[in-house]
Design an enzyme around this catalytic site. Structure first.
Site: not given
Length: 261
Positions: A211, A241
């Site tokens: 991210k 995840r």
């Protein structure tokens, strides 16, 4: 937590991201009906415990697509995966229409980035199929003030919606929503204190893979992701995840082998 009649506990398991979208922020995660089986096979071989299918990009500045478009992206790949693999399948959607199609076709978990708080039919759809759910914190504007209080109250509301609809308590996990409605500083505060969410009484999923909080190019964020995964394992987070299954699987294993989680 129970998914597909299997109990997950006492470890940190890998949920593999496979995006059925043309615009997800990490190009290498994008697949279609022609490439999805090879991607799932690799994820399984690399140590994935769950496959998470994304049918809508939620990258910063994304343009929402309809449930009908999600279904058109999902239907054939999901059929092919279910036909060829016996692994739990999660579908990332906040539309009950997509969830209904997915669960009817054999998906096992709905991963809702709005925690059942956008589509009023989502919770009862999940309950109807006795499926599992991941409820994530989100907001329409950046959080301010007491971040932990805002996240906790949102997730408590999501859990109540789920339980009131008949979703099994043992089939719920929570996601603090790293990268959603939070500044870079808040994302790191959340990551470093992720185990504060244990107070809510449900297993946790961490979604921090590659991210933007980690800075630089998306292609260069693997090591930062692995550091986040190691931290999650030390905290006893149930699921991570991720895009890079093998590397994260190995990072988790190293933590548990050292016995410092």
């Amino acid at each position: 937590m129970i998914i597909k009649n299997k109990e997950y506990k006492d470890y940190t398991f890998v949920m593999a991201i496979i995006n059925l979208t043309p615009d997800s922020f990490f190009k290498e995660s994008r697949k279609d009906e022609y490439t999805v089986l090879k991607a799932v096979e690799k994820a399984v071989c690399d140590g994935a415990s769950i496959i998470d299918l994304g049918v809508q990009s939620t990258r910063p500045g994304y343009v929402e697509v309809s449930a009908e478009e999600e279904i058109s992206r999902l239907e054939k790949p999901l059929y092919l995966i279910k036909k060829n693999f016996d692994i739990p399948i999660s579908v990332d959607t906040y539309f009950s229409k997509t969830a209904n199609l997915a669960l009817c076709a054999g998906a096992d978990l709905i991963n809702d980035i709005w925690g059942f708080q956008v589509d009023g039919d989502m919770a009862k759809t999940v309950a109807k199929y006795n499926a599992s759910a991941c409820l994530m914190h989100n907001a329409k504007t950046l959080l301010s003030g007491d971040m932990w209080g805002a996240i906790s109250s949102f997730l408590q509301k999501s859990v109540k919606i789920a339980l009131d609809a008949g979703v099994d308590k043992n089939k719920i996990c929570l996601d603090g929503g790293i990268g959603f409605a939070k500044s870079k500083e808040q994302n790191f505060q959340l990551l470093n204190g992720y185990n504060n969410l244990n107070a809510l009484g449900y297993p946790l999923l961490l979604g921090a893979s590659r991210k933007s909080m980690f800075g630089g190019r998306v292609e260069d964020r693997l090591e930062a992701t692995l550091n986040a995964t190691r931290l999650a394992a030390k905290m006893g987070v149930l699921f991570v995840r991720v895009h890079d299954v093998k590397e994260n699987f190995d990072a988790i294993r190293s933590v548990y082998e050292q016995g410092i989680n």
